[in-house]
Design an enzyme around this catalytic site. Structure first.
Site, PDB file in Angstrom:
ATOM      1  N   TYR A  92     -17.792  -9.504  16.162  1.00 36.57           N
ATOM      2  CA  TYR A  92     -17.046  -9.447  14.905  1.00 36.57           C
ATOM      3  C   TYR A  92     -17.443 -10.569  13.952  1.00 36.57           C
ATOM      4  O   TYR A  92     -17.466 -11.745  14.318  1.00 36.57           O
ATOM      5  CB  TYR A  92     -15.551  -9.540  15.204  1.00 36.57           C
ATOM      6  N   SER A 186     -17.656  -7.942  22.792  1.00 40.18           N
ATOM      7  CA  SER A 186     -16.539  -8.021  21.854  1.00 40.18           C
ATOM      8  C   SER A 186     -16.619  -6.844  20.876  1.00 40.18           C
ATOM      9  O   SER A 186     -16.612  -5.700  21.313  1.00 40.18           O
ATOM     10  CB  SER A 186     -16.530  -9.373  21.153  1.00 40.18           C
ATOM     11  N   GLN A 187     -16.739  -7.075  19.576  1.00 40.22           N
ATOM     12  CA  GLN A 187     -16.944  -5.937  18.685  1.00 40.22           C
ATOM     13  C   GLN A 187     -18.173  -5.155  19.115  1.00 40.22           C
ATOM     14  O   GLN A 187     -18.164  -3.918  19.119  1.00 40.22           O
ATOM     15  CB  GLN A 187     -17.110  -6.404  17.237  1.00 40.22           C
ATOM     16  N   ASP A 277      -9.018 -14.253  28.640  1.00 40.74           N
ATOM     17  CA  ASP A 277      -9.406 -13.816  27.296  1.00 40.74           C
ATOM     18  C   ASP A 277      -8.171 -13.494  26.464  1.00 40.74           C
ATOM     19  O   ASP A 277      -7.464 -12.515  26.723  1.00 40.74           O
ATOM     20  CB  ASP A 277     -10.306 -12.587  27.412  1.00 40.74           C
ATOM     21  N   HIS A 306     -13.186 -15.434  26.219  1.00 39.83           N
ATOM     22  CA  HIS A 306     -13.867 -14.400  25.447  1.00 39.83           C
ATOM     23  C   HIS A 306     -15.383 -14.601  25.378  1.00 39.83           C
ATOM     24  O   HIS A 306     -16.061 -13.889  24.648  1.00 39.83           O
ATOM     25  CB  HIS A 306     -13.276 -14.360  24.033  1.00 39.83           C
TER      26      HIS A 306
END
Length: 327
Positions: A92, A186-187, A277, A306
């Site tokens: 992100y 993640s994203q 996370d 994360h």
């Protein structure tokens, strides 16, 4: 921070109800078919990045609605082709970044196609692709951008770009189209998960496997109730001012929720989760993992957050990619 989500034994069994739109498959089939129909041949232009053992190329390919999307392609200079390849998606706020950030996989013998994220690239990595589809009021970031409808929502465009990135990589003359692995964290993990479900529905040759690290955009109803960290906090702040808009917003988010893609994805997949996370909570990762329809395995990092397992998980990427492409 301490572990705050469900205990591991409960996470391993956590398979929540999915909220799936009735026209989910038709929506994505129409979206992807329309954009594939507008796609031009990708352009690969060699650039001198001072990495003498690598060929480095600037990429432009057609994404959603024919929009030009940037990327990088790196490959070992002296390796015999056709090469296995990895298509990577970015976390992100980041874009394709600098060429020097992507030399590990070419050093391992893979071609590496890195997709820029439209409209992003002012966070942890630079980007070079605008988003012509921007419209409507939203709260910064991308989580609420175009959330008025599935058709205008930002991630419809980004997920379409991701499928067409695989299509573009398959057209590179040194790439073996049957030996492509998609990857992201993640994203990027959420994008990889969506692409694992969507690419086989429209591409003649599907990817060979998927790496899905700590996927964002999964089980979003729970994520927004459990954490107040970015990017999910963008939704929370949006709902604070647009009271009673949750139902309509989540109805749009259901079109991009990872648990709905997971139920359709059958590629061999490597997942990872950090039990500390607080950005993509473990239960949301396991919600996608436990709904995933294909062969899969999970790497669990009990004392990590994360960071996706960091360099340890990156080494696992190479081993997994070698396994699924047979090198």
């Amino acid at each position: 921070m301490p572990q705050f989500d469900l205990p591991l034994e409960q996470l391993e069994a956590y398979r929540p109800e999915r909220h799936e739109p009735a026209d989910f498959d038709d929506f994505w089939a129409q979206t992807l078919t329309a954009s594939l129909g507008r796609a031009d041949a990708p352009r690969f232009v060699e650039v001198d990045a001072d990495y003498r053992e690598l060929v480095t190329e600037d990429v432009t390919f057609s994404g959603f609605d024919g929009h030009p999307i940037k990327g990088w392609m790196l490959r070992p200079r002296h390796a015999d082709g056709p090469l296995p390849a990895v298509v990577s998606y970015i976390g992100y706020g980041g874009g394709r970044g600098l060429i020097g950030e992507w030399t590990a996989l070419p050093a391992a013998g893979f071609a590496h196609f890195v997709m820029d994220s439209r409209g992003q690239g002012s966070g942890h990595r630079t980007g070079d692709t605008p988003d012509p589809g921007v419209s409507g009021p939203h709260l910064g970031g991308f989580m609420t951008l175009g959330i008025e409808s599935p058709e205008s929502y930002y991630y419809r465009r980004l997920f379409t770009d991701a499928v067409l990135a695989v299509h573009a990589a398959q057209q590179h003359p040194t790439v073996d189209a049957q030996r492509i692995v998609i990857s992201g964290g993640s994203q990027g993990g959420g994008i990889s998960l969506a692409t694992a479900a969507l690419a086989p529905t429209v591409l003649d040759v599907p990817p060979a496997g998927a790496i899905i690290d700590v996927p964002f955009l999964s089980h979003m109803r729970r994520a927004t109730a459990l954490v107040d960290t970015a990017p999910y906090s963008e939704l929370v702040r949006y709902f604070r001012t647009r009271r009673h808009s949750e139902q309509a917003a989540f109805a749009v988010l259901d079109y991009v929720d990872g648990v709905n893609f997971a139920a359709r994805a059958t590629l061999p997949a490597l997942f990872s989760v950090g039990l500390l996370d607080d950005v993509c909570p473990p239960s949301t990762v396991y919600a996608a993992y436990n709904h995933y329809a294909g062969p899969k395995r999970m790497n669990v990092y009990p004392y990590n957050g994360h960071e996706q397992g960091g360099p340890v998980q990156e080494a696992e990427h190479v081993r997994f990619a070698r396994e699924v492409v047979g090198v």
